[in-house]
Scaffold this active site. Structure first.
Site, short mmCIF file in Angstrom:
data_model
loop_
_atom_site.label_atom_id
_atom_site.label_comp_id
_atom_site.label_asym_id
_atom_site.label_seq_id
_atom_site.Cartn_x
_atom_site.Cartn_y
_atom_site.Cartn_z
N ASP A 157 3.58 -4.88 -5.45
CA ASP A 157 3.95 -6.20 -4.91
C ASP A 157 5.47 -6.33 -4.81
OD1 ASP A 157 1.38 -7.11 -4.60
OD2 ASP A 157 1.36 -8.31 -6.45
N GLU A 163 0.83 -1.22 0.00
CA GLU A 163 0.00 0.00 0.00
C GLU A 163 0.86 1.26 0.00
OE1 GLU A 163 -2.92 -0.25 -0.78
OE2 GLU A 163 -3.32 -2.34 -0.29
ZN ZN Z 1 -2.71 -2.56 -4.55
#
Ligand code: ZN
Length: 672
Positions: free
Chosen positions: A574, A510
């Site tokens: 990621d 995030e």
């Molecule tokens: Zn995301």
């Protein structure tokens, strides 16, 4: 999330290793999920998840099934208890009255079935009674107020030139198929045929005889095809500059002369404004031409279909079944409807989320979770500062700006500081459609009322029980609803190596969204402002291209590849997120807070990567994969794991992989 004109609120479906639940391991790794027959250097995802995949076939009600679903199921059970209890104690409080009554209205299946489509009859008649095109604008405003998605979308959004203030925003919308490409590509002929049949069957359910219903369906498809052609595709929409087009209301009227935006805005009861953002100007030009060239009857058919489509799931069984058959069975491969209680729990959560959420937090969100999460976030933020500092490709000038942005990130954890007040939402016993409509009207009006006002950055845009998280670039904040912050998602008592692989990587993910290909275009205060030197900009793009190309090479089902550009932000998050969490792991090993020794036969590094991979264990139906590849900015679980570990020398050293093996990329990508 409809509150933003930029579609990059970051849905991140997450759960974590089943810490302490259903596993006898001491580390928290789910040992039974591992497939020992697979070599981790050949396919790490299958190694970490192969056992889980075999033991967890997709239930017939679902189009995919993963760790995230397991968690969401448990949250739904909690909500069911809450709602049943409220329904039994309506007099106890205003909240009990609202959510208990709403849920009971929904659970009264025989009442809903008996009513047929009577509850929306007058709304449909009103559409049929539109006397002339000049009246269309006012009627469309009424429909939009009720949450019906037709032609375009009108909402409020932070002004990306001055993100502390809210402005009005209009954007493309009004399609019944999941993506514009379904209308335009030759390979989707069958989908369009099925869609036509579905629209026709819905028309027949309100008493239109088949030949006529078929003909009307065709006019609907023709109108939607025009809208699709005029729409920007999802990948283009990831560029915030393309969606940033401020103009006066008069300029919008000049752009779309065949539709009275003046009448429309009056009809919405939005505060008066002079200027607004028009996300896709060409769309509105074409929309106006479409209004001009279509007959009034065709436009009415289009609106009728969208009214039916928007309320189908709350109508009687024949509507619910038809809706399921097309959208869930045909497009996504599900075999059975969800049981009614689950549909009603979800509907209540969507409609009165802050009321349900208050009860959920009381019941299921232990006080210490908030503080613990805050600590973890601050650990990952510290690692990100160190990471930015260490980059060799970025100049000191850009680093300074990046660090200022990182410092400006605010963290919202669990639930909003202030709950929405639903006292003005009227909820009437056994009147589901009216209840749903009232809740939607409340939410839409609440959003429009913000126009011209300061942005309330304390608001949460996910309900507390949601198993998800997001970064908001226009507010520079990360948001973790209570739904993902509880055992077994992560556990204070579990091995921190596994926790960092799970929640740590999620926090890093995030946080990185503030610096991905979209987020990096906004500054510390959420304004769309370029803070990059030209050279650093080029260096970033070169590295991001590497990731885009890598993922475009992945094929989840035969004949279909991922769209590396559509998924670039998520894949970038990621890749960087796990790196930040890994840095935290190493710091933890160095300062002695993480067991250096093997647990369950795994080193801390191995436990970390297993913890990460096991978040993403899932099974998916091929229909769903084919749909998601075109619509979902997230990659399937398999590539969220293998795509990431291939880029990490830290992974190959943890599992002693050697050059040339599939999990060791010869062309490893790294941005952050
Ligand atoms: Zn995301």
């Amino acid at each position: 999330m409809r509150v933003y004109h930029l579609a990059f609120v970051l849905g991140l479906l997450v759960s974590s290793a089943l810490l302490g639940q259903g596993t006898s391991s001491s580390s928290g790794i789910d040992l039974k999920s591992i497939d020992p027959a697979v070599n981790p250097c050949q396919n790490f995802y299958l190694y970490a998840c192969g056992g889980w995949m075999k033991a967890n076939p997709i239930p017939p009600q679902y189009s995919r099934w993963g760790r995230f679903n397991e968690l969401a199921e448990r949250n739904q059970e909690v909500l069911r208890e809450i709602l049943d209890d409220s329904a039994r104690h309506l007099d106890r409080s205003l909240i009990d009255q609202k959510i208990g009554t709403f849920y009971s209205s929904c659970m009264n299946e025989s009442g809903v079935d008996k009513a047929g489509y009577t509850p929306i009859k007058s709304a449909l008649e009103r559409i049929q009674a539109i006397p002339e095109k000049a009246e269309l604008a006012f009627e469309l405003a009424r429909l939009h107020n009720q949450g019906v998605d037709a032609f375009f979308r009108f909402n409020s959004t932070p002004d990306s030139d001055n993100a502390r203030m809210t402005i009005a925003n209009v954007d493309q919308s009004g399609l019944g198929l999941p993506d514009r490409s379904y209308y335009l590509e030759a390979k989707d002929g069958e989908t369009r045929e099925k869609y036509l049949a579905h629209i026709s069957s819905m028309f027949q359910l309100i008493g239109i005889p088949q030949p006529d219903a078929d003909a009307r369906a065709k006019t609907v498809l023709a109108i939607e095809t025009s809208l699709a052609k005029a729409s920007l595709d999802r990948t283009a929409r990831r560029n915030p500059h393309l969606l940033h087009n401020k103009m006066t209301a008069l300029q919008l009227s000049a752009l779309a002369p065949s539709f009275s935006f003046k009448r429309y805005f009056e009809g919405t009861n939005a505060p008066v404004f002079d200027s607004l953002n028009v996300a896709v100007p060409d769309f509105f030009k074409n929309f106006s031409a479409l209004i001009d060239s279509s007959s009034l009857d065709d436009l009415k058919n289009y609106l009728t279909w969208h009214y039916l489509n928007n309320y189908a799931a709350e109508l009687s069984k024949p509507f619910v079944d038809a809706d399921f058959d097309f959208y869930q069975r045909f497009l996504n491969g599900a075999k059975e409807l969800l049981p009614r209680w689950k549909r009603c729990v979800q509907l209540t959560d969507r409609s009165l989320g802050d009321a349900v959420g208050q009860k959920y937090v009381e019941k299921a969100f232990p006080g210490q979770s908030k503080e613990r999460t805050r600590q973890l976030v601050s650990i990952i933020e510290k690692e990100m500062a160190a990471d930015i500092d260490s980059l060799t490709w970025m100049s000191a000038a850009t680093k300074e700006q990046a660090l200022a942005k990182l410092k400006g990130v605010t963290n919202k954890i669990g639930y909003p500081e202030k709950w929405k007040d639903y006292s003005t939402v009227s909820v009437i016993d056994n009147n589901l459609i009216v209840d749903v409509r009232n809740a939607r009207e409340f939410e839409i009006q609440r959003s429009l009322n913000k126009i011209g006002k300061a942005v309330d950055r304390a608001e949460f845009n996910m309900t507390p029980p949601t198993v998800n998280a997001y970064y908001n670039p226009l507010q520079n904040n990360i948001n973790f609803p209570a739904g993902i912050l509880q055992p077994p998602f992560y556990s204070v008592n579990a091995d921190m190596a596994v926790n960092f692989g799970g929640i740590g990587a999620v926090i890093g993910h995030e946080l990185t969204h503030g610096f991905d290909d979209q987020g990096r275009q906004f500054d510390a205060d959420g304004n769309l402002r370029d803070w990059w030197t030209a050279k650093d900009n080029d260096e970033f793009k070169k590295r991001a291209d590497c990731i885009a190309n890598e993922y475009s090479g992945f094929s989840p089902v035969e004949g279909v590849n991922l769209n590396g550009r559509l998924t670039l932000g998520e894949n970038g998050a990621d890749n960087a997120g796990i790196r930040l969490a890994f840095m935290a792991l190493i710091s933890g090993i160095e300062d002695g807070s993480i067991h250096k020794e093997k647990l369950d036969g795994f080193t801390p590094q191995q436990r970390f990567f297993l913890g990460y991979a096991q978040i993403w264990c899932q099974n998916q139906r091929p229909e769903a994969v084919k749909n998601l590849v075109r619509t979902d900015p997230h990659s399937p679980g398999e590539f969220r794991v293998d795509g990431v570990v291939q880029n990490m020398p830290e992974f190959s050293s943890a599992f002693s992989c050697s050059e040339g093996q599939p999990m060791v990329s010869a062309n490893a990508c790294r941005v952050w």
